[in-house]
Enzyme design. Structure first.
Site, PDB file in Angstrom:
ATOM      1  N   ARG A 165      31.733  52.591 -22.663  1.00 35.39           N
ATOM      2  CA  ARG A 165      31.832  53.256 -24.418  1.00 35.39           C
ATOM      3  C   ARG A 165      30.725  54.314 -24.989  1.00 35.39           C
ATOM      4  O   ARG A 165      30.999  55.182 -26.093  1.00 35.39           O
ATOM      5  CB  ARG A 165      31.909  51.705 -25.396  1.00 35.39           C
ATOM      6  CG  ARG A 165      32.786  50.462 -24.828  1.00 35.39           C
ATOM      7  CD  ARG A 165      32.767  49.093 -25.375  1.00 35.39           C
ATOM      8  NE  ARG A 165      33.136  48.193 -24.499  1.00 35.39           N
ATOM      9  CZ  ARG A 165      32.788  47.267 -24.688  1.00 35.39           C
ATOM     10  NH1 ARG A 165      32.433  46.640 -26.296  1.00 35.39           N
ATOM     11  NH2 ARG A 165      31.626  46.430 -24.445  1.00 35.39           N
ATOM     12  N   GLU A 185      23.111  37.944 -17.346  1.00 37.82           N
ATOM     13  CA  GLU A 185      22.779  36.490 -17.171  1.00 37.82           C
ATOM     14  C   GLU A 185      23.024  36.268 -15.660  1.00 37.82           C
ATOM     15  O   GLU A 185      22.313  34.958 -15.099  1.00 37.82           O
ATOM     16  CB  GLU A 185      24.190  36.679 -17.729  1.00 37.82           C
ATOM     17  CG  GLU A 185      23.757  34.762 -18.804  1.00 37.82           C
ATOM     18  CD  GLU A 185      24.968  34.224 -19.286  1.00 37.82           C
ATOM     19  OE1 GLU A 185      25.595  35.659 -20.044  1.00 37.82           O
ATOM     20  OE2 GLU A 185      25.021  33.268 -19.366  1.00 37.82           O
TER      21      GLU A 185
END
Ligand code: PRP
Ligand code: MG
Length: 175
Positions: free
Chosen positions: A62, A99
């Protein structure tokens, strides 16, 4: 200018529990599709840049969409910061923790002249992992990171602390 910020609020769609439960995804596709709003956002990011820039680095995927038009607006080149395995090389790489597991980004250091003034751009500053790794990679390759710009900062995730020492500009901050 207040107008541009209002349009970002209106045109960035909030998608709860995407890509996984508990995550609020920010979908910028409505903003990209609005010709006037997108042009205004690019002009606003470019107008806030202080001093000369040689290259605008955008993070796949993006970040590319914002970095390239900002680079054109500034008269700078574009430096794609790619996910691992996409560039033919020689590459320089940096890994960072997610994560679960790790991610790796790569650039072509041959396109970064020593001391090049580089502006780093992405759509969202969340944990700051992507941006901090990009800064580390660019600096290791001899670039001077003049600042970082984001459309949206998710303040609660503390990404800004990981970019200490570099000017960070965000158009919209979410508490
Ligand atoms: C998203 C977003 C930023 C990054 C922010 O990208 O576009 O690049 O996460 O998160 P962080 O501050 O915690 O690192 P993502 O990796 O989802 O991929 P995409 O841009 O290819 O859609
Ligand atoms: Mg991204």
């Amino acid at each position: 200018r207040a107008d541009v910020l209002r349009r970002i609020d209106e045109l960035v769609r909030l998608v709860p529990d995407y890509p996984k439960p508990g995550v609020m995804f920010r979908d910028i596709t409505p903003l990209l599709a609005d010709a006037a709003a997108f042009a205004a956002v690019i002009a606003e990011i470019a107008a806030r840049v202080d001093g000369p820039v040689d290259l605008v680095a955008g993070m796949e995927a993006r970040g590319f969409l914002i970095a390239a038009p900002v680079a054109v607006a500034l008269g700078a080149g574009v430096l794609p910061v790619r996910k691992a395995g996409k560039l033919p090389g020689p590459t320089a790489a940096e890994s960072y923790d997610l994560e679960y597991g790790t991610a790796t980004i790569e650039i072509h250091p041959a396109t970064v002249p020593a001391g090049a003034r580089v502006l780093v751009i992405d759509d969202v500053l969340a944990t700051g992992g992507t941006a901090a790794a990009t800064v580390a990679l660019l600096e290791r390759c001899g670039a001077h990171v003049v600042g970082l710009s984001f459309l949206v900062e998710l303040e609660a995730l503390g990404g800004r602390e990981r970019l200490a020492g570099h000017p960070v500009d965000v158009l919209v901050a979410v508490p």
